[in-house]
Design a protein around this motif. Structure first.
Motif, PDB file in Angstrom:
ATOM      1  N   ARG A  50       2.256  -2.894   1.135  1.00 15.05           N
ATOM      2  CA  ARG A  50       1.058  -3.728   1.122  1.00 15.05           C
ATOM      3  C   ARG A  50      -0.367  -3.081   0.865  1.00 15.05           C
ATOM      4  NH1 ARG A  50       1.560  -9.327   4.603  1.00 15.05           N
ATOM      5  NH2 ARG A  50      -0.107  -9.951   3.107  1.00 15.05           N
ATOM      6  N   SER A  51      -0.119  -1.807   0.653  1.00 18.70           N
ATOM      7  CA  SER A  51      -1.304  -1.084   0.071  1.00 18.70           C
ATOM      8  C   SER A  51      -0.854  -0.604  -0.944  1.00 18.70           C
ATOM      9  CB  SER A  51      -1.647   0.015   1.142  1.00 18.70           C
ATOM     10  OG  SER A  51      -2.164  -0.253   2.334  1.00 18.70           O
ATOM     11  N   LEU A  52      -1.775  -1.026  -2.337  1.00 19.19           N
ATOM     12  CA  LEU A  52      -1.146  -0.788  -3.318  1.00 19.19           C
ATOM     13  C   LEU A  52      -2.292   0.270  -3.916  1.00 19.19           C
ATOM     14  CD1 LEU A  52      -0.756  -4.176  -5.130  1.00 19.19           C
ATOM     15  CD2 LEU A  52       1.092  -2.813  -4.021  1.00 19.19           C
ATOM     16  N   GLY A  53      -1.898   1.264  -5.060  1.00 16.07           N
ATOM     17  CA  GLY A  53      -2.632   2.329  -5.763  1.00 16.07           C
ATOM     18  C   GLY A  53      -2.329   2.277  -6.911  1.00 16.07           C
ATOM     19  N   ALA A  54      -3.190   2.598  -7.841  1.00 17.30           N
ATOM     20  CA  ALA A  54      -3.179   2.903  -9.312  1.00 17.30           C
ATOM     21  C   ALA A  54      -3.458   4.334  -9.508  1.00 17.30           C
ATOM     22  CB  ALA A  54      -4.218   2.170 -10.335  1.00 17.30           C
ATOM     23  N   PHE A  55      -2.331   4.957 -10.197  1.00 17.49           N
ATOM     24  CA  PHE A  55      -2.387   6.665 -10.319  1.00 17.49           C
ATOM     25  C   PHE A  55      -2.457   6.894 -11.467  1.00 17.49           C
ATOM     26  CE2 PHE A  55      -0.586   5.605  -6.262  1.00 17.49           C
ATOM     27  CZ  PHE A  55      -1.027   6.610  -5.270  1.00 17.49           C
ATOM     28  N   ASP A  56      -3.300   7.954 -11.870  1.00 14.76           N
ATOM     29  CA  ASP A  56      -3.391   8.499 -13.079  1.00 14.76           C
ATOM     30  C   ASP A  56      -3.211   9.863 -13.243  1.00 14.76           C
ATOM     31  OD1 ASP A  56      -4.098   9.344 -15.733  1.00 14.76           O
ATOM     32  OD2 ASP A  56      -6.122   8.390 -15.878  1.00 14.76           O
ATOM     33  N   GLY A  57      -2.180  10.517 -13.613  1.00 17.63           N
ATOM     34  CA  GLY A  57      -2.084  11.947 -13.489  1.00 17.63           C
ATOM     35  C   GLY A  57      -1.838  12.498 -12.177  1.00 17.63           C
ATOM     36  N   GLY A  58      -1.226  11.506 -11.105  1.00 23.17           N
ATOM     37  CA  GLY A  58      -1.269  11.942  -9.935  1.00 23.17           C
ATOM     38  C   GLY A  58      -2.189  11.799  -8.857  1.00 23.17           C
ATOM     39  N   ARG A  59      -3.338  11.193  -9.440  1.00 23.77           N
ATOM     40  CA  ARG A  59      -4.679  10.883  -8.579  1.00 23.77           C
ATOM     41  C   ARG A  59      -4.815   9.350  -8.504  1.00 23.77           C
ATOM     42  NH1 ARG A  59      -9.078  14.053  -7.075  1.00 23.77           N
ATOM     43  NH2 ARG A  59     -10.908  12.669  -6.557  1.00 23.77           N
ATOM     44  N   CYS A  60      -4.981   8.905  -7.238  1.00 26.88           N
ATOM     45  CA  CYS A  60      -5.302   7.629  -7.025  1.00 26.88           C
ATOM     46  C   CYS A  60      -6.609   7.231  -7.803  1.00 26.88           C
ATOM     47  CB  CYS A  60      -5.465   7.495  -5.527  1.00 26.88           C
ATOM     48  SG  CYS A  60      -5.428   5.642  -5.146  1.00 26.88           S
ATOM     49  N   VAL A  61      -6.710   6.252  -8.453  1.00 28.26           N
ATOM     50  CA  VAL A  61      -7.870   5.840  -9.032  1.00 28.26           C
ATOM     51  C   VAL A  61      -8.445   4.232  -8.837  1.00 28.26           C
ATOM     52  CG1 VAL A  61      -7.910   7.636 -10.935  1.00 28.26           C
ATOM     53  CG2 VAL A  61      -6.732   5.262 -11.144  1.00 28.26           C
ATOM     54  N   ALA A  62      -7.627   3.528  -7.962  1.00 25.75           N
ATOM     55  CA  ALA A  62      -7.949   2.077  -7.658  1.00 25.75           C
ATOM     56  C   ALA A  62      -6.993   1.877  -6.496  1.00 25.75           C
ATOM     57  CB  ALA A  62      -7.434   1.329  -8.704  1.00 25.75           C
ATOM     58  N   THR A  63      -7.770   0.808  -5.362  1.00 33.73           N
ATOM     59  CA  THR A  63      -6.876   0.762  -4.449  1.00 33.73           C
ATOM     60  C   THR A  63      -6.827  -0.998  -3.946  1.00 33.73           C
ATOM     61  OG1 THR A  63      -9.218   0.933  -2.944  1.00 33.73           O
ATOM     62  CG2 THR A  63      -7.691   3.020  -3.259  1.00 33.73           C
ATOM     63  N   PHE A  64      -6.032  -1.244  -3.195  1.00 30.44           N
ATOM     64  CA  PHE A  64      -5.843  -2.590  -2.994  1.00 30.44           C
ATOM     65  C   PHE A  64      -4.842  -2.769  -1.597  1.00 30.44           C
ATOM     66  CE2 PHE A  64      -4.288  -6.927  -3.149  1.00 30.44           C
ATOM     67  CZ  PHE A  64      -4.996  -7.442  -3.810  1.00 30.44           C
ATOM     68  N   ARG A  65      -5.266  -3.537  -0.762  1.00 28.42           N
ATOM     69  CA  ARG A  65      -4.596  -3.736   0.585  1.00 28.42           C
ATOM     70  C   ARG A  65      -4.510  -5.023   0.875  1.00 28.42           C
ATOM     71  NH1 ARG A  65      -5.353  -3.860   6.286  1.00 28.42           N
ATOM     72  NH2 ARG A  65      -7.656  -3.538   6.173  1.00 28.42           N
ATOM     73  N   SER A  66      -3.434  -5.557   1.381  1.00 29.09           N
ATOM     74  CA  SER A  66      -3.508  -6.819   2.029  1.00 29.09           C
ATOM     75  C   SER A  66      -2.670  -6.751   3.338  1.00 29.09           C
ATOM     76  CB  SER A  66      -2.678  -7.861   0.952  1.00 29.09           C
ATOM     77  OG  SER A  66      -1.326  -7.576   0.874  1.00 29.09           O
ATOM     78  N   PHE A  67      -2.851  -7.825   3.999  1.00 27.32           N
ATOM     79  CA  PHE A  67      -2.290  -8.103   5.376  1.00 27.32           C
ATOM     80  C   PHE A  67      -2.079  -9.557   5.801  1.00 27.32           C
ATOM     81  CE2 PHE A  67      -6.771  -7.601   6.047  1.00 27.32           C
ATOM     82  CZ  PHE A  67      -7.000  -8.504   7.223  1.00 27.32           C
ATOM     83  N   ALA A  68      -1.235  -9.638   6.611  1.00 28.72           N
ATOM     84  CA  ALA A  68      -1.021 -11.092   7.380  1.00 28.72           C
ATOM     85  C   ALA A  68      -2.166 -11.539   8.313  1.00 28.72           C
ATOM     86  CB  ALA A  68       0.236 -10.848   7.980  1.00 28.72           C
ATOM     87  N   GLN A  69      -2.603 -12.719   7.885  1.00 29.89           N
ATOM     88  CA  GLN A  69      -3.532 -13.390   8.538  1.00 29.89           C
ATOM     89  C   GLN A  69      -3.306 -14.971   8.796  1.00 29.89           C
ATOM     90  OE1 GLN A  69      -7.324 -14.372   6.466  1.00 29.89           O
ATOM     91  NE2 GLN A  69      -7.990 -12.621   7.643  1.00 29.89           N
ATOM     92  N   GLU A  70      -3.911 -15.389   9.894  1.00 28.15           N
ATOM     93  CA  GLU A  70      -3.939 -16.593  10.173  1.00 28.15           C
ATOM     94  C   GLU A  70      -5.195 -17.273  10.063  1.00 28.15           C
ATOM     95  OE1 GLU A  70      -2.184 -17.830  14.031  1.00 28.15           O
ATOM     96  OE2 GLU A  70      -0.155 -17.872  13.606  1.00 28.15           O
TER      97      GLU A  70
END
Length: 418
Positions: A50-70
């Motif tokens: 649930r933690s996503l990343g975008a990787f360019d040449g091995g370096r993380c260049v974008a982030t995104f996280r989600s989690f369960a919620q009520e």
């Protein structure tokens, strides 16, 4: 420039967490590298997949996280939500569709899990409407001019037989969860707080190297029951002539009765040397100004959208909440490429319960899924949205009927930032 296809968007693993966190801090204009103890603390929020990343040449260049919620809906029921947070795209990689790829992947997974909605707090207004999110609650901050408020400086205690006490962080971790749960069950728009939230907010888990321990105060009723709690900090500011000009800043304040709220605000306005109180994020129809003899002493300093909602399952979303009056309405929901598009018949019974099903009947109202989210918790007016051209009436009077069904006597509010 690396092509879009060569940028890898995927869930991160634990070995990539430090690089992901560096990209997150860069996107939020924070110091890029964290102290190891802070980095280790933040790993507590890591959920595989649930933690996503975008990787360019091995370096993380974008982030995104989600989690369960009520999320609490009108009437007190809760729905499963996909809470979206930690969204960044590094400035070198903007306008390459990275957020779209991450969001599309996450919302598809949320729908597959059976989440009813997705939620987020938008740092910037224009971004999330294109993904079907609509602002569903607002927030307001007041600044109280204490000397102008008209309160009796000789008396600060509750007048109802209750009492206000300072407590420590351990007390907050013991008393806070049950108190917040009572508030959440009665407050549409509120979200759950897990054990980690209470540990972070009280400094047991340090997410920031400059954590400032707040003061904690509890209100107990005449019967001894905890009905309110607040956390606040104060600065040290003195003017010419040795005059105190200090400001108390409320980090959070929760009360399950008006008496508790009144007592806590009265206490905050009675602290020696404090001439201003910043209230923090409150409900837009908060009672606070009218607890003061002079309500004008509480000036609005912030008013903005807050919780955004993306409806994933229209039937379950509309059936989860209650309704003000009996009636029926056929909604045609536009959701380009999304799961919520279609025509639905909502039937509200006299006891407040609702049923919803897809239908082939003629529509009464036509609207986008983002605007349905704006109406769903009862804060917005369909008549107002129709005037703005965002809702179209196919049957005369349908927008007014939607307001009668959906709007609430008190406004929804989300006390939390996530």
């Amino acid at each position: 420039m690396t092509s879009r296809a060569d940028i890898d968007v995927r869930p991160i693993d634990e070995t990539e967490f430090a690089d992901w966190q560096r990209a997150l801090n860069t996107g939020f204009l924070r110091e890029p590298t964290l102290f190891q103890e802070i980095l280790d603390a933040r790993r507590a929020q890591f959920t595989p997949g649930r933690s996503l990343g975008a990787f360019d040449g091995g370096r993380c260049v974008a982030t995104f996280r989600s989690f369960a919620q009520e999320l609490t809906v009108v009437g007190g029921a809760t729905v499963a939500a996909d809470a979206v947070s930690n969204v960044t795209v590094t400035a070198t990689h903007r306008r390459r569709g990275l957020l779209t790829r991450m969001m599309t992947r996450d919302l598809a997974a949320a729908r597959e899990r059976g989440d009813v909605v997705a939620t987020l707090i938008a740092a910037e207004y224009p971004i999330y409407g294109r993904y079907g999110f609509g602002p569903a609650t607002s927030t307001t901050e007041w600044t109280i001019d204490v000397p102008r408020a008209g309160l009796d400086p000789r008396w600060a205690g509750p007048e109802d037989g209750g009492r206000v006490d300072l407590v420590d962080a351990e007390d907050v971790r013991k008393l806070g969860p049950d108190l917040h749960e009572r508030l959440r069950r009665a407050q549409p728009g509120a979200v759950g707080r897990d054990e980690l939230w209470w540990r972070i907010t009280t400094g047991a888990v340090r997410f920031h190297p400059t954590f400032q321990e707040p003061y904690y105060v509890v209100y107990r009723s005449a019967g001894g029951e905890v009905e309110g709690m607040a956390a606040y900090t104060a600065d040290d500011n003195w003017g010419d002539g040795k005059q105190p000009l200090n400001t108390a800043r409320v980090k959070w304040l929760i009360g399950v009765t008006p008496a508790a709220e009144r007592a806590l605000w009265r206490y905050l306005c009675s602290i020696d040397w404090v001439v201003r109180v910043k209230t923090g994020w409150r409900a837009p129809d908060d009672l606070l100004p009218h607890f003061l003899p002079d309500p004008r002493a509480a000036a609005v300093t912030t008013h903005a959208d807050w919780l955004w909602v993306r409806i994933l399952d229209v039937v379950r979303a509309l059936e989860a909440r209650t309704y003000q009056v009996a009636g029926s309405l056929v909604l045609e929901v536009a959701d380009a490429g999304g799961p919520a598009g279609g025509r639905y018949r909502l039937e509200a019974a006299a006891d407040g319960t609702g049923s919803c099903a897809r239908t082939a009947e003629d529509a009464d109202l036509v609207l986008d899924v983002a605007d349905l989210a704006t109406l769903w918790l009862g804060d917005e007016s369909a008549v107002r949205l129709a005037a703005l051209g965002r809702v179209r009436e196919e049957r005369a009077g349908a927008a007014r009927q939607a307001d009668a069904l959906l709007r609430t006597s008190r406004r929804p509010w989300c006390p939390d930032l996530f």
